[in-house]
Design a protein around this motif. Structure first.
Motif, PDB file in Angstrom:
ATOM      1  N   LYS A  28       0.906  -1.152   0.018  1.00 33.98           N
ATOM      2  CA  LYS A  28       0.123  -0.028   0.033  1.00 33.98           C
ATOM      3  C   LYS A  28       0.957   1.323  -0.211  1.00 33.98           C
ATOM      4  CE  LYS A  28      -3.811   2.192   2.527  1.00 33.98           C
ATOM      5  NZ  LYS A  28      -4.728   2.200   3.853  1.00 33.98           N
ATOM      6  N   ALA A  29       1.964   1.291   0.815  1.00 33.14           N
ATOM      7  CA  ALA A  29       2.802   2.427   0.954  1.00 33.14           C
ATOM      8  C   ALA A  29       3.523   2.743  -0.259  1.00 33.14           C
ATOM      9  CB  ALA A  29       3.781   2.237   2.237  1.00 33.14           C
ATOM     10  N   LEU A  30       3.822   1.818  -1.387  1.00 31.66           N
ATOM     11  CA  LEU A  30       4.470   2.012  -2.470  1.00 31.66           C
ATOM     12  C   LEU A  30       3.558   1.908  -3.685  1.00 31.66           C
ATOM     13  CD1 LEU A  30       7.285  -0.491  -1.926  1.00 31.66           C
ATOM     14  CD2 LEU A  30       7.463   2.025  -1.679  1.00 31.66           C
ATOM     15  N   GLY A  31       2.302   1.495  -3.382  1.00 32.65           N
ATOM     16  CA  GLY A  31       1.177   1.685  -4.311  1.00 32.65           C
ATOM     17  C   GLY A  31       1.335   0.618  -5.303  1.00 32.65           C
ATOM     18  N   LEU A  32       1.853  -0.576  -4.859  1.00 30.57           N
ATOM     19  CA  LEU A  32       2.097  -1.581  -5.653  1.00 30.57           C
ATOM     20  C   LEU A  32       0.672  -2.521  -5.832  1.00 30.57           C
ATOM     21  CD1 LEU A  32       5.213  -3.138  -4.137  1.00 30.57           C
ATOM     22  CD2 LEU A  32       4.966  -1.984  -6.315  1.00 30.57           C
ATOM     23  N   ARG A  33       0.662  -3.182  -7.095  1.00 31.43           N
ATOM     24  CA  ARG A  33      -0.452  -4.040  -7.574  1.00 31.43           C
ATOM     25  C   ARG A  33       0.101  -5.356  -8.127  1.00 31.43           C
ATOM     26  NH1 ARG A  33      -2.893   0.714 -11.122  1.00 31.43           N
ATOM     27  NH2 ARG A  33      -1.117  -0.322 -12.083  1.00 31.43           N
ATOM     28  N   VAL A  39      12.208  -2.559  -7.216  1.00 31.28           N
ATOM     29  CA  VAL A  39      13.792  -2.614  -7.545  1.00 31.28           C
ATOM     30  C   VAL A  39      14.032  -2.555  -6.034  1.00 31.28           C
ATOM     31  CG1 VAL A  39      15.725  -0.980  -7.888  1.00 31.28           C
ATOM     32  CG2 VAL A  39      13.560  -0.828  -9.544  1.00 31.28           C
ATOM     33  N   PHE A  40      15.162  -3.399  -5.883  1.00 30.38           N
ATOM     34  CA  PHE A  40      15.932  -3.550  -4.559  1.00 30.38           C
ATOM     35  C   PHE A  40      17.222  -2.928  -4.832  1.00 30.38           C
ATOM     36  CE2 PHE A  40      13.188  -7.131  -4.833  1.00 30.38           C
ATOM     37  CZ  PHE A  40      12.558  -7.211  -3.542  1.00 30.38           C
ATOM     38  N   GLU A  41      17.362  -1.895  -3.709  1.00 32.53           N
ATOM     39  CA  GLU A  41      18.855  -1.064  -3.902  1.00 32.53           C
ATOM     40  C   GLU A  41      19.697  -1.899  -2.526  1.00 32.53           C
ATOM     41  OE1 GLU A  41      18.463   2.811  -4.300  1.00 32.53           O
ATOM     42  OE2 GLU A  41      16.809   2.730  -5.724  1.00 32.53           O
ATOM     43  N   ILE A  42      20.794  -2.132  -2.767  1.00 26.40           N
ATOM     44  CA  ILE A  42      21.589  -2.711  -2.055  1.00 26.40           C
ATOM     45  C   ILE A  42      22.929  -1.635  -1.585  1.00 26.40           C
ATOM     46  CG2 ILE A  42      23.228  -4.541  -1.199  1.00 26.40           C
ATOM     47  CD1 ILE A  42      21.467  -6.122  -3.294  1.00 26.40           C
ATOM     48  N   SER A  48      16.918  -1.327   0.339  1.00 25.44           N
ATOM     49  CA  SER A  48      15.632  -0.696   0.298  1.00 25.44           C
ATOM     50  C   SER A  48      15.084  -1.227  -0.690  1.00 25.44           C
ATOM     51  CB  SER A  48      15.849   0.810   0.307  1.00 25.44           C
ATOM     52  OG  SER A  48      16.900   1.027  -1.063  1.00 25.44           O
ATOM     53  N   ILE A  49      13.495  -0.953  -0.952  1.00 28.45           N
ATOM     54  CA  ILE A  49      13.015  -1.255  -1.859  1.00 28.45           C
ATOM     55  C   ILE A  49      12.057  -0.215  -2.456  1.00 28.45           C
ATOM     56  CG2 ILE A  49      11.182  -2.165  -0.304  1.00 28.45           C
ATOM     57  CD1 ILE A  49      10.342  -4.184  -2.224  1.00 28.45           C
ATOM     58  N   ARG A  50      11.619  -0.047  -3.743  1.00 27.75           N
ATOM     59  CA  ARG A  50      10.866   0.910  -4.035  1.00 27.75           C
ATOM     60  C   ARG A  50      10.183   0.226  -5.564  1.00 27.75           C
ATOM     61  NH1 ARG A  50      13.240   3.209  -8.628  1.00 27.75           N
ATOM     62  NH2 ARG A  50      15.613   2.811  -8.884  1.00 27.75           N
ATOM     63  N   ARG A  51       9.123   1.090  -5.932  1.00 26.14           N
ATOM     64  CA  ARG A  51       8.493   0.774  -6.830  1.00 26.14           C
ATOM     65  C   ARG A  51       9.256   1.044  -8.020  1.00 26.14           C
ATOM     66  NH1 ARG A  51       2.356   1.480  -8.128  1.00 26.14           N
ATOM     67  NH2 ARG A  51       2.706   1.298 -10.377  1.00 26.14           N
ATOM     68  N   ALA A  52       9.442   0.264  -9.262  1.00 24.44           N
ATOM     69  CA  ALA A  52      10.187   0.572 -10.452  1.00 24.44           C
ATOM     70  C   ALA A  52       9.216   1.284 -11.368  1.00 24.44           C
ATOM     71  CB  ALA A  52      10.354  -0.979 -11.061  1.00 24.44           C
ATOM     72  N   ASP A  53       9.741   2.558 -11.749  1.00 24.53           N
ATOM     73  CA  ASP A  53       9.122   3.378 -12.756  1.00 24.53           C
ATOM     74  C   ASP A  53       8.986   2.369 -13.808  1.00 24.53           C
ATOM     75  OD1 ASP A  53       9.494   5.565 -10.998  1.00 24.53           O
ATOM     76  OD2 ASP A  53      11.364   6.042 -11.682  1.00 24.53           O
ATOM     77  N   SER A  54       7.873   3.123 -14.786  1.00 25.87           N
ATOM     78  CA  SER A  54       7.419   2.446 -15.827  1.00 25.87           C
ATOM     79  C   SER A  54       8.670   2.037 -16.992  1.00 25.87           C
ATOM     80  CB  SER A  54       6.362   2.852 -16.569  1.00 25.87           C
ATOM     81  OG  SER A  54       6.821   4.399 -16.906  1.00 25.87           O
ATOM     82  N   HIS A  60      15.849  -2.093 -16.500  1.00 25.26           N
ATOM     83  CA  HIS A  60      15.816  -2.531 -17.800  1.00 25.26           C
ATOM     84  C   HIS A  60      17.396  -2.577 -18.495  1.00 25.26           C
ATOM     85  CE1 HIS A  60      11.761  -1.219 -17.316  1.00 25.26           C
ATOM     86  NE2 HIS A  60      11.394  -2.184 -18.280  1.00 25.26           N
ATOM     87  N   LEU A  61      18.341  -2.287 -17.570  1.00 27.22           N
ATOM     88  CA  LEU A  61      19.605  -1.940 -18.109  1.00 27.22           C
ATOM     89  C   LEU A  61      20.062  -3.567 -18.759  1.00 27.22           C
ATOM     90  CD1 LEU A  61      22.174  -0.418 -18.362  1.00 27.22           C
ATOM     91  CD2 LEU A  61      23.017  -1.137 -16.015  1.00 27.22           C
TER      92      LEU A  61
END
Length: 82
Positions: A28-33, A39-42, A48-54, A60-61
Motif C-alpha cells: 500500500k505504501a508503495l502503491g503496488l499492484r 527495485v531492490f537497492e543494496i 531498500s525497496i521501491r516501486r520501479a518506474d515504468s 531495464h539495463l
C-alpha cells in the motif's frame, strides 16, 4: 520504512526457499499492484525497496545491454511488424 506519520519496522521470516511476501502495508505504501515491478537497492549492508518506474534504467539495463550486442539485421528481424 515511512508509513503515515510514523516510522516502524515489519519483521517477517524467510520461507524455506528464501522468499518473503511483501506485507500489505508495504504494498500500500508503495502503491503496488499485482504484476508491478520493484527495485531492490543494496548499499552498505542494507537493502531498500521501491516501486520501479515504468521505464526504470536500472531495471531495464540488462535488456538494453543485450540489445546493444545485436546487429541491426537481428534487431530488424525481431522487431519487424507484420
Amino acid at each position: 520504512m515511512v508509513l503515515s506519520q510514523h516510522n516502524y519496522e515489519i519483521r517477517h521470516r524467510l520461507s524455506p526457499k528464501g522468499q518473503v511476501c511483501l506485507p500489505g502495508e508495504v504494498r500500500k505504501a508503495l502503491g503496488l499492484r499485482p504484476g508491478d515491478s520493484v527495485v531492490f537497492e543494496i548499499a552498505d549492508g542494507e537493502v531498500s525497496i521501491r516501486r520501479a518506474d515504468s521505464i526504470d534504467p536500472f531495471f531495464h539495463l540488462p535488456l538494453f545491454q543485450a540489445l546493444e550486442e545485436w546487429s541491426q539485421d537481428q534487431k530488424a528481424t525481431v522487431f519487424r511488424y507484420p
